[in-house]
Design a protein around this motif. Sequence first.
Motif, PDB file in Angstrom:
ATOM      1  N   ARG A   1       0.861  -1.181   0.214  1.00  0.00           N
ATOM      2  CA  ARG A   1       0.111  -0.091  -0.163  1.00  0.00           C
ATOM      3  C   ARG A   1       0.873   1.148  -0.027  1.00  0.00           C
ATOM      4  O   ARG A   1       0.180   2.212  -0.392  1.00  0.00           O
ATOM      5  CB  ARG A   1      -1.008   0.013   1.293  1.00  0.00           C
ATOM      6  CG  ARG A   1      -0.275   0.165   2.547  1.00  0.00           C
ATOM      7  CD  ARG A   1      -1.451   0.696   3.389  1.00  0.00           C
ATOM      8  NE  ARG A   1      -1.159   0.968   4.972  1.00  0.00           N
ATOM      9  CZ  ARG A   1      -1.025  -0.401   5.679  1.00  0.00           C
ATOM     10  NH1 ARG A   1      -1.409  -1.535   5.559  1.00  0.00           N
ATOM     11  NH2 ARG A   1      -0.292  -0.185   6.816  1.00  0.00           N
TER      12      ARG A   1
ATOM     13  N   GLU B   1      -8.583   4.941  -6.874  1.00  0.00           N
ATOM     14  CA  GLU B   1      -7.353   4.205  -6.902  1.00  0.00           C
ATOM     15  C   GLU B   1      -7.959   2.675  -7.267  1.00  0.00           C
ATOM     16  O   GLU B   1      -7.083   2.483  -8.112  1.00  0.00           O
ATOM     17  CB  GLU B   1      -7.001   4.044  -5.200  1.00  0.00           C
ATOM     18  CG  GLU B   1      -6.454   5.219  -4.620  1.00  0.00           C
ATOM     19  CD  GLU B   1      -6.135   5.158  -3.073  1.00  0.00           C
ATOM     20  OE1 GLU B   1      -5.980   6.035  -2.505  1.00  0.00           O
ATOM     21  OE2 GLU B   1      -6.192   4.126  -2.604  1.00  0.00           O
TER      22      GLU B   1
ATOM     23  N   ILE C   1      -6.108  -0.219  -0.841  1.00  0.00           N
ATOM     24  CA  ILE C   1      -6.943   0.489  -1.907  1.00  0.00           C
ATOM     25  C   ILE C   1      -7.869   1.194  -0.917  1.00  0.00           C
ATOM     26  O   ILE C   1      -8.929   0.705  -0.224  1.00  0.00           O
ATOM     27  CB  ILE C   1      -7.499  -0.144  -2.904  1.00  0.00           C
ATOM     28  CG1 ILE C   1      -6.664  -0.998  -3.734  1.00  0.00           C
ATOM     29  CG2 ILE C   1      -8.373   0.705  -3.786  1.00  0.00           C
ATOM     30  CD1 ILE C   1      -7.079  -1.823  -4.883  1.00  0.00           C
TER      31      ILE C   1
ATOM     32  N   LEU D   1       2.136   5.978  -9.871  1.00  0.00           N
ATOM     33  CA  LEU D   1       1.445   5.243 -10.768  1.00  0.00           C
ATOM     34  C   LEU D   1       2.259   4.456 -11.875  1.00  0.00           C
ATOM     35  O   LEU D   1       2.080   3.303 -12.287  1.00  0.00           O
ATOM     36  CB  LEU D   1       0.348   6.074 -11.418  1.00  0.00           C
ATOM     37  CG  LEU D   1      -0.615   5.718 -12.669  1.00  0.00           C
ATOM     38  CD1 LEU D   1      -1.430   4.450 -11.637  1.00  0.00           C
ATOM     39  CD2 LEU D   1      -1.558   6.415 -13.115  1.00  0.00           C
TER      40      LEU D   1
ATOM     41  N   ALA E   1      -3.164   8.066  -6.962  1.00  0.00           N
ATOM     42  CA  ALA E   1      -4.142   8.907  -7.221  1.00  0.00           C
ATOM     43  C   ALA E   1      -3.455  10.425  -7.549  1.00  0.00           C
ATOM     44  O   ALA E   1      -3.744  11.194  -8.165  1.00  0.00           O
ATOM     45  CB  ALA E   1      -5.510   9.026  -6.632  1.00  0.00           C
TER      46      ALA E   1
ATOM     47  N   VAL F   1       0.416   2.084  -3.354  1.00  0.00           N
ATOM     48  CA  VAL F   1      -0.982   2.302  -3.770  1.00  0.00           C
ATOM     49  C   VAL F   1      -1.449   3.292  -3.299  1.00  0.00           C
ATOM     50  O   VAL F   1      -2.299   4.367  -3.959  1.00  0.00           O
ATOM     51  CB  VAL F   1      -1.754   1.121  -3.287  1.00  0.00           C
ATOM     52  CG1 VAL F   1      -3.347   1.382  -3.586  1.00  0.00           C
ATOM     53  CG2 VAL F   1      -1.210  -0.328  -4.208  1.00  0.00           C
ATOM     54  N   HIS F   2      -1.112   4.075  -2.165  1.00  0.00           N
ATOM     55  CA  HIS F   2      -1.816   4.870  -1.430  1.00  0.00           C
ATOM     56  C   HIS F   2      -1.570   6.337  -2.079  1.00  0.00           C
ATOM     57  O   HIS F   2      -2.438   7.128  -2.055  1.00  0.00           O
ATOM     58  CB  HIS F   2      -1.266   4.789   0.124  1.00  0.00           C
ATOM     59  CG  HIS F   2      -0.416   5.896   0.296  1.00  0.00           C
ATOM     60  ND1 HIS F   2       0.882   5.578   0.417  1.00  0.00           N
ATOM     61  CD2 HIS F   2      -0.278   7.302   0.534  1.00  0.00           C
ATOM     62  CE1 HIS F   2       1.838   6.772   0.740  1.00  0.00           C
ATOM     63  NE2 HIS F   2       0.860   7.824   0.839  1.00  0.00           N
ATOM     64  N   ASP F   3      -0.666   6.617  -2.882  1.00  0.00           N
ATOM     65  CA  ASP F   3      -0.647   7.716  -3.699  1.00  0.00           C
ATOM     66  C   ASP F   3      -0.577   7.857  -5.216  1.00  0.00           C
ATOM     67  O   ASP F   3      -0.242   8.539  -5.791  1.00  0.00           O
ATOM     68  CB  ASP F   3       0.491   8.562  -3.036  1.00  0.00           C
ATOM     69  CG  ASP F   3       1.884   7.983  -3.377  1.00  0.00           C
ATOM     70  OD1 ASP F   3       2.218   7.034  -4.082  1.00  0.00           O
ATOM     71  OD2 ASP F   3       3.081   8.789  -3.254  1.00  0.00           O
TER      72      ASP F   3
END
Length: 430
Positions: free
Chosen positions: A352, A392, A387, A365, A359, A355-357
């Motif tokens: 994570r 996301e 997520i 990404l 967006a 994953v957490h940023d």
Amino acid sequence: MQPTQTKNDLKFDFHHIRTSYKKGATIFHEEDERDNAYIIETGAVEISTTRHGKKVPLVHLGQGEVFGETALLGAGKRTATAVALEDTEVFTISPGLLHDRIMHLDPLVGLLLSLLVNRYRQWRFRSPEEAEKEANADLPHEEAKMDHVNKADVFMRDLQVQRAAALDELRMAQEITRAIDLNQFGPWLQPIVSLPEKKIVGFEALVRWDHPSRGRVSPAEFIPVAERTHVVWDIDMTMLKAACQIVPELQKAAGGVDRKLYISVNLSGVHFENEGIVDEVSAIVKSSGIDPQHLVFEITESALVGDPAVAEKILHKLRKIGGRIALDDFGTGYSSLSYLHRFNFDLLKIDRAFVHDIATNRKSLEIVRAIVMLAKNFHLQITGEGIESDHEADLLSGIGCDYGQGYCFAKPMPLNDAVKFVKDSVEKNG
Ligand code: C2E
Ligand code: CA
Ligand code: CA
């Protein structure tokens, strides 16, 4: 040279740690203020002292040997001179570097080491007159004197901190052992869904400690202690047994849906040192009578670094039991791509932390996109962890991530809620 600390890691500015001395150069002189200790990388050093105005050589030292170590014990003047006998390179060990290293050791090792250093220091800096006085001293006087010695002593401060940490850890390890006997550990379940359909494919079993006085304790608090003290084995096997019992209940809750819901269990990296783990896992799975296809074993890269050849054998045998293997927390530890090649995984879980940023951070990404593409080449299925928003989930799905797990779908929950979650989910999404 200030060390900079990160959360799990100790980084040090190593730019100036190595120094060269030409043959005949003085590294430090008697009566200099003590600053650092040294380790000889190449060359040779003579340590000498002066008696009655005359130089008295004490010792010749070579590669790997340490000198000037009293500097690590506290301030004061040098009692000897160090001279390079040939062109010599040394590593400089400052008291700060040692101090930070000790503080990051296993608390018990840290406690014992700071204790030894402190004892040595008190002994080393005691003059014969003081020693004699001390021998005749009553306790309060002795304590007052020690207090004076200790005030300037960085190791004494460490000792207090390490003592508290070591005691906490020993108490915790003992409590964990008792809690295992009392069945206070059990699984909470967090759903894993397919993307983009959001159909449920399985659950991760996450251990929870129902502590009689402290309530529900987070694994982040006790798993590291359990790992260091090796009681994590019992926790993981308890969780595996529970997971095997839960599989039929979840499958029943899914009703007629022809989909094999799986349960993912975490296997700590410390088990991957000996092959005995496989027999116990195998025995638990067999005696439960479940189809092993309903199981996923999650392991982190830390399991693979100790002895990769042993880890490889264990993974191979675990796979033979019939469960699948997931590489957990990918992107945090070593993230070595060679592991994907060498070890035969079925699933990859992207941590994570990435994953957490995704967006808000284009680079994250792109990194996740690259990981997904690479993993696909190795025929791995990919789960995005942590997520927290639909956005996301959409982004991950858009770059080819197969599954998702996170608060966006559901937080970990007890078995009853998980059964209800399956029923509702199947009704809604099929
Ligand atoms: P993990 O294996 O990476 O487990 C996922 C952790 O992320 C869980 O924390 C879960 O509650 C949390 N999480 C899930 N979705 C989200 C989200 O959207 N946002 C945020 N912020 N967090 C999310 P938990 O349950 O506290 O577990 C922490 C760690 O403890 C696990 O990380 C795992 O390394 C370890 N652990 C848990 N259960 C076991 C076990 O049975 N055996 C072993 N050896 N380790 C375990
Ligand atoms: Ca996990
Ligand atoms: Ca994880």
